[in-house]
Design an enzyme around this catalytic site. Structure first.
Site, PDB file in Angstrom:
ATOM      1  N   GLU A 128       0.836  -1.211   0.000  1.00  0.00           N
ATOM      2  CA  GLU A 128       0.000   0.000   0.000  1.00  0.00           C
ATOM      3  C   GLU A 128       0.868   1.258   0.000  1.00  0.00           C
ATOM      4  OE1 GLU A 128      -2.543  -1.146  -1.157  1.00  0.00           O
ATOM      5  OE2 GLU A 128      -4.114  -0.421   0.194  1.00  0.00           O
ATOM      6  N   THR A 181      -5.140  10.176  -6.660  1.00  0.00           N
ATOM      7  CA  THR A 181      -5.020  10.027  -5.208  1.00  0.00           C
ATOM      8  C   THR A 181      -4.490  11.329  -4.603  1.00  0.00           C
ATOM      9  OG1 THR A 181      -4.496   7.734  -5.625  1.00  0.00           O
ATOM     10  CG2 THR A 181      -4.118   8.494  -3.394  1.00  0.00           C
TER      11      THR A 181
HETATM   12  P1  ADP Z   1      -7.617   1.510  -5.436  1.00  0.00           P
HETATM   13  O1  ADP Z   1      -7.969   2.959  -5.619  1.00  0.00           O
HETATM   14  O2  ADP Z   1      -8.545   0.588  -6.169  1.00  0.00           O
HETATM   15  O3  ADP Z   1      -7.469   1.145  -4.000  1.00  0.00           O
HETATM   16  P2  ADP Z   1      -4.957   2.007  -5.580  1.00  0.00           P
HETATM   17  O4  ADP Z   1      -5.019   3.457  -5.917  1.00  0.00           O
HETATM   18  O5  ADP Z   1      -4.759   1.576  -4.172  1.00  0.00           O
HETATM   19  O6  ADP Z   1      -6.237   1.295  -6.121  1.00  0.00           O
HETATM   20  O7  ADP Z   1      -3.766   1.340  -6.379  1.00  0.00           O
HETATM   21  C1  ADP Z   1      -3.509   1.640  -7.666  1.00  0.00           C
HETATM   22  C2  ADP Z   1      -2.040   2.031  -7.830  1.00  0.00           C
HETATM   23  O8  ADP Z   1      -1.159   0.974  -7.453  1.00  0.00           O
HETATM   24  C3  ADP Z   1      -1.754   2.302  -9.282  1.00  0.00           C
HETATM   25  O9  ADP Z   1      -0.868   3.404  -9.337  1.00  0.00           O
HETATM   26  C4  ADP Z   1      -1.065   1.053  -9.768  1.00  0.00           C
HETATM   27  O10 ADP Z   1      -0.197   1.295 -10.846  1.00  0.00           O
HETATM   28  C5  ADP Z   1      -0.293   0.607  -8.538  1.00  0.00           C
HETATM   29  N1  ADP Z   1      -0.033  -0.850  -8.521  1.00  0.00           N
HETATM   30  C6  ADP Z   1       1.164  -1.475  -8.457  1.00  0.00           C
HETATM   31  N2  ADP Z   1       1.009  -2.811  -8.440  1.00  0.00           N
HETATM   32  C7  ADP Z   1      -0.313  -3.055  -8.509  1.00  0.00           C
HETATM   33  C8  ADP Z   1      -1.085  -4.246  -8.526  1.00  0.00           C
HETATM   34  N3  ADP Z   1      -0.542  -5.457  -8.498  1.00  0.00           N
HETATM   35  N4  ADP Z   1      -2.417  -4.122  -8.575  1.00  0.00           N
HETATM   36  C9  ADP Z   1      -2.988  -2.891  -8.615  1.00  0.00           C
HETATM   37  N5  ADP Z   1      -2.324  -1.729  -8.596  1.00  0.00           N
HETATM   38  C10 ADP Z   1      -0.973  -1.802  -8.551  1.00  0.00           C
END
Ligand code: ADP
Length: 307
Positions: A128, A181
């Site tokens: 995270e 974000t």
């Molecule tokens: P969400 O908003 O659905 O929680 P996040 O913002 O936490 O998604 O995560 C997305 C970010 O994490 C993107 O920048 C993405 O490129 C990066 N990332 C790296 N590895 C992964 C992965 N295995 N799965 C999803 N996102 C990833």
């Protein structure tokens, strides 16, 4: 080569009043991952389908979380990871958390469960940190433990799995717009007035009490965010209209999922959750924005083995 295929679930964090501390796990929205232990030390991401994400271990949250686990593991093993992405990155339903949580849970399973859930959460939080710059646990905790979770404390980490009433269903709409974000973080104020804090912790306590006593009305009254939502909701088109429609159609409450742009509504019973989905769909169909809608019961177990 020992291998396992897992379902890595999507999650809804914050749940209105519980910014960075509350979250819950979805049952039918999530990724699939195949994790293998190998005799060659090191972590390799061998395949990613369904999304354009980096294969490099240190750039992918699954790789980073796995490295954190292996750092604490007393033994020699290599890990290979395949990711079949179904949750869109940046959707606000824990796309990155699913990959981190799925990887560490599966490796722990293959190793004979040497680590506790709290330890797995800590490893997944490293993923995270890579995704958002902030090692929050409100998505990885419910993905690993299932049900509803509360991060009582971050230092030291103390995560509690709460009771999960059987008849709760989530409706989640994901408008396919990009909310950075950085934008959704920058609109938040870092100072809170005492009056607002009092309202917010009353609601957090009320929500936890409602989950344990299975008092659906109390759950509904407590799904209320006076601190973050008024500032962040302006980034989500039709937010107020969706929320009003959800509540008019019987939802207990509705709010922003994680940092958005997804919006959740929590309902008692699948019929109400379906009616809420239809009402939200009607609103969004009139806009130019593409969207996905999910209806899911709460997943009581978190990551699970697929055969
Ligand atoms: P969400 O908003 O659905 O929680 P996040 O913002 O936490 O998604 O995560 C997305 C970010 O994490 C993107 O920048 C993405 O490129 C990066 N990332 C790296 N590895 C992964 C992965 N295995 N799965 C999803 N996102 C990833």
């Amino acid at each position: 080569m020992k291998s396992i295929k897992v379902f890595a679930p999507a999650t809804v964090a914050n749940l209105s009043c519980g910014f960075d501390v509350l979250g819950c796990c979805l049952d039918n929205v999530g990724d699939e991952m195949v994790i293998s232990l190998t005799s060659t030390p090191g972590v390799k991401i061998t395949k990613i389908e369904g999304a354009d994400l980096p294969l490099e271990t240190h750039k992918n949250v699954a790789g980073v979380a796995t490295e954190a686990l292996l750092d604490k593991y007393n033994g020699d093993t290599g890990v290979e990871i395949e990711i079949y992405k179904k949750i869109k990155a940046g959707s606000g339903i824990g796309s990155s958390a699913a990959s981190s949580a799925g990887a560490v849970w599966a490796i722990n399973n293959l190793l004979g469960n040497p680590f506790t859930a709290q330890e797995l959460i800590q490893f997944a939080m490293e993923g995270e940190k890579l995704a958002s710059g902030n090692a929050h646990a409100d998505n990885v905790a419910p993905a690993i433990m299932g049900g509803f979770t509360l991060v009582r404390s971050y230092t030291p980490l103390d995560v509690i799995k709460l009771n999960s009433p059987e008849d709760l269903f989530m409706t989640v709409i994901h408008p396919q717009i990009e909310v950075k974000t950085s934008d959704s973080r920058s609109v938040i104020k870092h100072k809170v007035t005492l009056n607002k804090a009092i309202e917010q912790w009353g609601n957090v306590g009320g929500l936890v009490a409602g989950l344990y006593t299975e008092d659906y009305d109390l759950i509904g009254r407590s799904l209320n965010d006076v601190i973050i939502e008024p500032l962040r909701s302006i980034l989500i088109p039709e937010f107020d209209t969706i929320k009003n429609a959800a509540i008019t159609n019987g939802a207990l409450g509705s709010g922003i999922s994680g940092s958005g742009p997804s919006v959740f509504a929590l309902s008692k019973g699948i019929d109400t959750a379906t009616k809420v989905a239809k009402a939200i769909e009607d609103i969004y169909s009139k806009t130019e924005i593409s969207f996905d809608i999910h209806i899911s019961k709460i997943n009581p177990d978190g990551v699970r083995v697929l055969n």
